[in-house]
Motif scaffolding. Structure first.
Motif, PDB file in Angstrom:
ATOM      1  N   ARG A  91      -4.280  35.179 -45.550  1.00 41.83           N
ATOM      2  CA  ARG A  91      -5.419  36.036 -45.875  1.00 41.83           C
ATOM      3  C   ARG A  91      -6.716  35.232 -45.930  1.00 41.83           C
ATOM      4  NH1 ARG A  91      -3.218  38.275 -51.243  1.00 41.83           N
ATOM      5  NH2 ARG A  91      -1.972  36.379 -51.022  1.00 41.83           N
ATOM      6  N   GLU A  92      -6.646  34.026 -46.461  1.00 40.95           N
ATOM      7  CA  GLU A  92      -7.832  33.178 -46.484  1.00 40.95           C
ATOM      8  C   GLU A  92      -8.221  32.764 -45.068  1.00 40.95           C
ATOM      9  OE1 GLU A  92     -11.121  31.217 -47.466  1.00 40.95           O
ATOM     10  OE2 GLU A  92      -9.938  32.500 -48.802  1.00 40.95           O
ATOM     11  N   ARG A 133      -9.968  35.746 -43.543  1.00 37.67           N
ATOM     12  CA  ARG A 133     -11.316  35.927 -44.099  1.00 37.67           C
ATOM     13  C   ARG A 133     -12.287  34.900 -43.529  1.00 37.67           C
ATOM     14  NH1 ARG A 133      -8.484  37.220 -48.998  1.00 37.67           N
ATOM     15  NH2 ARG A 133      -8.523  35.017 -49.603  1.00 37.67           N
ATOM     16  N   SER A 162     -13.104  35.656 -39.847  1.00 40.80           N
ATOM     17  CA  SER A 162     -13.991  36.812 -39.691  1.00 40.80           C
ATOM     18  C   SER A 162     -15.417  36.474 -40.103  1.00 40.80           C
ATOM     19  CB  SER A 162     -13.468  37.981 -40.529  1.00 40.80           C
ATOM     20  OG  SER A 162     -12.193  38.395 -40.078  1.00 40.80           O
TER      21      SER A 162
END
Length: 421
Positions: free
Chosen positions: A389-390, A393, A396
């Motif tokens: 998830r990091e 993020r 993006s």
């Protein structure tokens, strides 16, 4: 929680055997139930899509003392070799520092895990045993040789793959919908190339981004490569003559190709909404079977096994293990599913595109000057230990910077071209 306890693991594949080994080395007694009758069936037959191991999978194997041995079974691939429809041949290293994925046959990894599990005194493996019923209290009814036996354990881990019986039970008990594998609309077939062909590299993953078809060749030992051909729903695989005209130079014979056509299969995934019920817990493909495009299925299964071992050490009660496992791993696997779908688009549509290639090369260039930033998302998944998830993020957040830099490059190049003309 005290390490003393009994765990039943359903399934003797990558996730099941790695889970059994991790728990046994923490003092847990593990009984593995496997429906295939012959241990040889685990390590023979077609490779069923090559595995590629990155840092996450290798870390889990290192914990089991198997990392060095698994490295001997595969090939370290340091680049993609892209073959475009126009005939260009582009070699794209994975990173600036010799980053490499380990490519190996699934059966070789399972064979290594099986050998280690059979040497572990706290692990027993029952072959030819099919789970007929599993209950949240940790009881399991197993059918073997016409007889039924009820087993009991502190925890039952369903690592029984795409068509998991334990997953169906968890969904039935919790009233959840989503136990069945879901089609992706993509079909695949597998070919084997026994040796090199002109221009091939033994330590590269070959990619033919022939949208809507996509062909990938994974390196094995002895210069062999496992070749996978993907086609979306509604697009037929080419016949042998069309294939030879489209993919020139690849040494595939007619009999092998036509046999593969008959054995083609559909890519299916699992997005199970519930991973646990009482003392029942599912892991690996049983919980989150992935499409193979990002090459992270085995890494995810091994990371699951590692997490389960850590939770058995840390949880207060056996009933807590499944709940905490789902809380830790589900968000990561939902992220991995998104990244996998995006990667398929990159491989099939963008890999041969010059602007997309420039964008990726620019990321690598910037990453060399700004350590920890601008890595391609594949590198952040395969070669990094940060959470997925990091990684998503960070990737993006950097896209707008890349847009601005690329816009400046194209405007400048266009101005130079106008000035020259």
């Amino acid at each position: 929680m005290s390490a003393a306890g009994d765990v039943i693991v359903v399934g003797a594949g990558t996730c099941g055997l790695a889970t059994a080994l991790g728990l046994a080395r923490r003092g847990v007694r593990v009984h593995v139930v496997e429906q295939r009758h012959d241990p040889a069936q685990l390590v023979t037959g077609r490779p069923s899509i090559n595995l590629t191991l990155g840092v996450r999978g290798l870390d889990a194997l290192s914990d089991l003392g198997l990392a060095e041995r698994v490295m001997e079974l595969g090939v370290q691939a340091r680049a993609r070799h892209i073959h475009t429809r126009s005939g260009e041949s582009l070699v794209r290293p994975y990173g600036n520092n010799g980053e490499a994925i380990l490519s190996l046959r699934r059966t070789d990894l399972v064979g290594l895990l099986l050998q280690a599990a059979r040497a572990e005194k706290r692990i027993s493996i029952q072959f030819g045993a099919r789970v007929l019923r599993a209950e949240p209290d940790g009881s399991v009814v197993v059918g073997c040789g016409g007889a039924q036996t009820e087993l009991r354990a502190d925890l039952v881990v369903g690592a029984d793959g795409l068509n998991s019986r334990v997953r169906r039970t968890v969904c039935e008990v919790t009233g959840s919908v989503g136990a069945d594998p879901q089609p992706t609309g993509t079909r695949w077939l597998e070919l084997e190339v026994s040796g090199p062909w002109p221009g091939s590299a033994a330590d590269a993953v070959d990619v033919w981004p022939y949208d809507p078809l996509m062909l990938i060749a994974f390196p094995n030992r002895n210069s062999a490569k496992t070749v996978l051909l993907f086609a979306p729903q509604g697009v037929a695989f080419p016949d042998f003559e069309e294939f030879k005209q489209t993919v020139t130079g690849l040494p595939i014979d007619r009999v092998a190709y036509e046999t593969s056509l008959r054995n083609q299969d559909e890519v299916r995934v699992v997005r199970c909404p519930t991973w646990h019920a009482g003392r029942l817990c599912i892991a690996g493909d049983a919980a989150h079977a992935m499409a193979p495009y990002l090459g992270q299925g085995a890494n995810a299964a091994l990371a699951d096994a590692r997490e389960l071992g850590a939770l058995v050490d840390d949880a207060a009660e056996w009933e807590d293990v499944g709940r905490r496992f789902e809380a830790a791993r589900r968000p990561e696997m939902e992220c991995l599913a998104r990244l996998t779908d995006q990667h398929f688009d990159e491989l099939s549509r963008n890999m041969g595109d010059r602007e997309a290639a420039l964008r990726r090369d620019l990321r690598l260039l910037l990453a060399a000057y700004f350590p920890g930033r601008f890595q391609p998302i594949y590198n952040r998944v395969a070669f990094s230990r940060v959470s997925l998830r990091e990684a998503e993020r960070s990737h993006s957040a950097e896209e707008s910077v890349l847009d601005e830099v690329l816009g400046t490059v194209f405007r400048t190049v266009g101005q130079i071209k106008d000035d020259v003309n």
